[in-house]
Design a protein around this motif. Structure first.
Motif, mmCIF file in Angstrom:
data_model
loop_
_atom_site.group_PDB
_atom_site.id
_atom_site.type_symbol
_atom_site.label_atom_id
_atom_site.label_comp_id
_atom_site.label_asym_id
_atom_site.label_seq_id
_atom_site.Cartn_x
_atom_site.Cartn_y
_atom_site.Cartn_z
ATOM 1 N N ALA A 1 -6.127 18.932 3.118
ATOM 2 C CA ALA A 1 -7.011 19.776 3.929
ATOM 3 C C ALA A 1 -7.947 20.538 3.008
ATOM 4 O O ALA A 1 -7.771 20.545 1.788
ATOM 5 C CB ALA A 1 -6.198 20.767 4.761
ATOM 6 N N ILE A 2 -8.918 21.170 3.617
ATOM 7 C CA ILE A 2 -9.707 22.171 2.910
ATOM 8 C C ILE A 2 -9.018 23.503 3.134
ATOM 9 O O ILE A 2 -8.716 23.867 4.278
ATOM 10 C CB ILE A 2 -11.152 22.223 3.423
ATOM 11 N N TYR A 3 -8.778 24.212 2.055
ATOM 12 C CA TYR A 3 -8.068 25.487 2.124
ATOM 13 C C TYR A 3 -9.069 26.628 1.927
ATOM 14 O O TYR A 3 -9.854 26.621 0.970
ATOM 15 C CB TYR A 3 -6.979 25.550 1.059
ATOM 16 N N TYR A 4 -9.008 27.591 2.835
ATOM 17 C CA TYR A 4 -9.923 28.720 2.831
ATOM 18 C C TYR A 4 -9.152 30.028 2.664
ATOM 19 O O TYR A 4 -8.090 30.196 3.253
ATOM 20 C CB TYR A 4 -10.669 28.817 4.157
ATOM 21 N N CYS A 5 -9.732 30.941 1.921
ATOM 22 C CA CYS A 5 -9.194 32.295 1.959
ATOM 23 C C CYS A 5 -10.145 33.156 2.778
ATOM 24 O O CYS A 5 -11.334 32.843 2.922
ATOM 25 C CB CYS A 5 -8.976 32.867 0.563
ATOM 26 N N ALA A 6 -9.619 34.214 3.318
ATOM 27 C CA ALA A 6 -10.394 35.054 4.204
ATOM 28 C C ALA A 6 -9.884 36.486 4.149
ATOM 29 O O ALA A 6 -8.723 36.737 3.813
ATOM 30 C CB ALA A 6 -10.310 34.517 5.629
ATOM 31 N N ARG A 7 -10.776 37.388 4.527
ATOM 32 C CA ARG A 7 -10.440 38.804 4.524
ATOM 33 C C ARG A 7 -10.263 39.302 5.941
ATOM 34 O O ARG A 7 -11.073 38.998 6.823
ATOM 35 C CB ARG A 7 -11.546 39.598 3.829
ATOM 36 N N VAL A 8 -9.243 40.102 6.139
ATOM 37 C CA VAL A 8 -9.040 40.706 7.447
ATOM 38 C C VAL A 8 -10.055 41.816 7.670
ATOM 39 O O VAL A 8 -10.302 42.633 6.785
ATOM 40 C CB VAL A 8 -7.610 41.275 7.562
ATOM 41 N N ARG A 9 -10.615 41.821 8.855
ATOM 42 C CA ARG A 9 -11.516 42.895 9.246
ATOM 43 C C ARG A 9 -10.658 44.061 9.719
ATOM 44 O O ARG A 9 -9.884 43.951 10.644
ATOM 45 C CB ARG A 9 -12.432 42.414 10.367
ATOM 46 N N GLY A 10 -10.816 45.192 9.062
ATOM 47 C CA GLY A 10 -10.040 46.353 9.476
ATOM 48 C C GLY A 10 -8.619 46.314 8.940
ATOM 49 O O GLY A 10 -8.376 45.808 7.844
ATOM 50 N N TYR A 11 -7.673 46.805 9.748
ATOM 51 C CA TYR A 11 -6.315 46.999 9.266
ATOM 52 C C TYR A 11 -5.270 46.138 9.973
ATOM 53 O O TYR A 11 -4.080 46.294 9.751
ATOM 54 C CB TYR A 11 -5.931 48.478 9.397
ATOM 55 N N GLU A 12 -5.745 45.236 10.820
ATOM 56 C CA GLU A 12 -4.815 44.362 11.521
ATOM 57 C C GLU A 12 -4.189 43.373 10.548
ATOM 58 O O GLU A 12 -4.884 42.667 9.829
ATOM 59 C CB GLU A 12 -5.583 43.607 12.609
ATOM 60 N N PHE A 13 -2.889 43.275 10.534
ATOM 61 C CA PHE A 13 -2.204 42.302 9.691
ATOM 62 C C PHE A 13 -1.754 41.172 10.600
ATOM 63 O O PHE A 13 -0.811 41.326 11.365
ATOM 64 C CB PHE A 13 -1.011 42.924 8.976
ATOM 65 N N GLY B 1 -18.029 41.705 -4.794
ATOM 66 C CA GLY B 1 -18.919 42.385 -3.871
ATOM 67 C C GLY B 1 -18.238 43.636 -3.345
ATOM 68 O O GLY B 1 -17.504 44.304 -4.073
ATOM 69 N N ARG B 2 -18.433 43.907 -2.067
ATOM 70 C CA ARG B 2 -17.858 45.106 -1.462
ATOM 71 C C ARG B 2 -16.400 44.856 -1.107
ATOM 72 O O ARG B 2 -16.020 44.800 0.056
ATOM 73 C CB ARG B 2 -18.653 45.500 -0.226
ATOM 74 N N THR B 3 -15.605 44.680 -2.106
ATOM 75 C CA THR B 3 -14.198 44.416 -1.864
ATOM 76 C C THR B 3 -13.402 45.692 -2.009
ATOM 77 O O THR B 3 -13.844 46.659 -2.604
ATOM 78 C CB THR B 3 -13.659 43.374 -2.856
ATOM 79 N N SER B 4 -12.243 45.669 -1.489
ATOM 80 C CA SER B 4 -11.382 46.834 -1.573
ATOM 81 C C SER B 4 -9.945 46.380 -1.730
ATOM 82 O O SER B 4 -9.533 45.391 -1.144
ATOM 83 C CB SER B 4 -11.509 47.682 -0.319
ATOM 84 N N SER B 5 -9.221 47.109 -2.497
ATOM 85 C CA SER B 5 -7.814 46.759 -2.698
ATOM 86 C C SER B 5 -6.988 47.044 -1.458
ATOM 87 O O SER B 5 -5.813 46.717 -1.420
ATOM 88 C CB SER B 5 -7.252 47.522 -3.899
ATOM 89 N N ILE B 6 -7.617 47.644 -0.409
ATOM 90 C CA ILE B 6 -6.837 47.904 0.792
ATOM 91 C C ILE B 6 -6.966 46.776 1.798
ATOM 92 O O ILE B 6 -6.445 46.841 2.893
ATOM 93 C CB ILE B 6 -7.238 49.225 1.474
ATOM 94 N N ASP B 7 -7.683 45.717 1.454
ATOM 95 C CA ASP B 7 -7.884 44.615 2.392
ATOM 96 C C ASP B 7 -6.646 43.737 2.486
ATOM 97 O O ASP B 7 -6.048 43.367 1.475
ATOM 98 C CB ASP B 7 -9.051 43.732 1.938
ATOM 99 N N HIS B 8 -6.305 43.406 3.726
ATOM 100 C CA HIS B 8 -5.329 42.341 3.943
ATOM 101 C C HIS B 8 -6.077 41.023 3.800
ATOM 102 O O HIS B 8 -7.252 40.920 4.164
ATOM 103 C CB HIS B 8 -4.714 42.417 5.331
ATOM 104 N N MET B 9 -5.390 40.006 3.300
ATOM 105 C CA MET B 9 -6.042 38.721 3.039
ATOM 106 C C MET B 9 -5.193 37.577 3.574
ATOM 107 O O MET B 9 -3.974 37.715 3.750
ATOM 108 C CB MET B 9 -6.248 38.518 1.535
ATOM 109 N N GLY B 10 -5.851 36.449 3.789
ATOM 110 C CA GLY B 10 -5.105 35.311 4.309
ATOM 111 C C GLY B 10 -5.645 33.989 3.801
ATOM 112 O O GLY B 10 -6.738 33.914 3.244
ATOM 113 N N TRP B 11 -4.830 32.960 3.976
ATOM 114 C CA TRP B 11 -5.207 31.579 3.705
ATOM 115 C C TRP B 11 -5.131 30.782 5.006
ATOM 116 O O TRP B 11 -4.183 30.952 5.789
ATOM 117 C CB TRP B 11 -4.261 30.933 2.692
ATOM 118 N N PHE B 12 -6.123 29.938 5.192
ATOM 119 C CA PHE B 12 -6.153 29.010 6.310
ATOM 120 C C PHE B 12 -6.440 27.624 5.750
ATOM 121 O O PHE B 12 -6.839 27.485 4.595
ATOM 122 C CB PHE B 12 -7.257 29.392 7.302
#
Length: 124
Positions: A92-104, A26-37
């Protein structure tokens, strides 16, 4: 819109290793920070790891550092979570998520798009 799809979960024995993948579209960008929860039964969702858009910086939960490794393959929009020496309490259930904006950050409120999760079950 951004779609995140986690794969790689399953049932493993304690001590085993597992690799989770998160593919974004979708509207993804290589500049996105990403995380796992992750969210264990009866518990709140907790931070596991995060990685910057470049892949050069990472954050980990203090309790998981050393056993879990986050990485990314930017050309394919894939985030990985390599888990080793798995314990029953990693179930657990493991989720990935995208950071909104530029906060790491490890703070959940800064993540705007979430996948549906993949179940990891570790048996004794």
């Amino acid at each position: 819109q951004v779609q995140l799809l986690e794969t790689g979960g399953g049932l493993v024995q304690a001590g085993a290793s597992l690799r989770l993948s998160c593919t974004s579209s979708g509207r993804t960008s290589s500049i996105d920070h990403m995380g796992w929860f992750r969210q264990a039964p009866g518990k709140e969702r907790e931070f596991v790891a995060a990685i910057t858009s470049s892949g050069q910086s990472t954050l980990y939960s203090d309790s998981l550092r050393g056993r879990f490794t986050i990485s990314r393959e930017r050309s394919k929009n894939i985030i990985y979570l390599d888990m080793s020496s798995l314990k029953v309490e990693d179930t657990a259930i493991y989720y990935c998520a995208r950071v909104r904006g530029y906060e790491f950050t490890r703070r959940e409120e800064f993540y705007d798009y979430w996948g549906q999760g993949t179940q990891v079950t570790v048996s004794s």
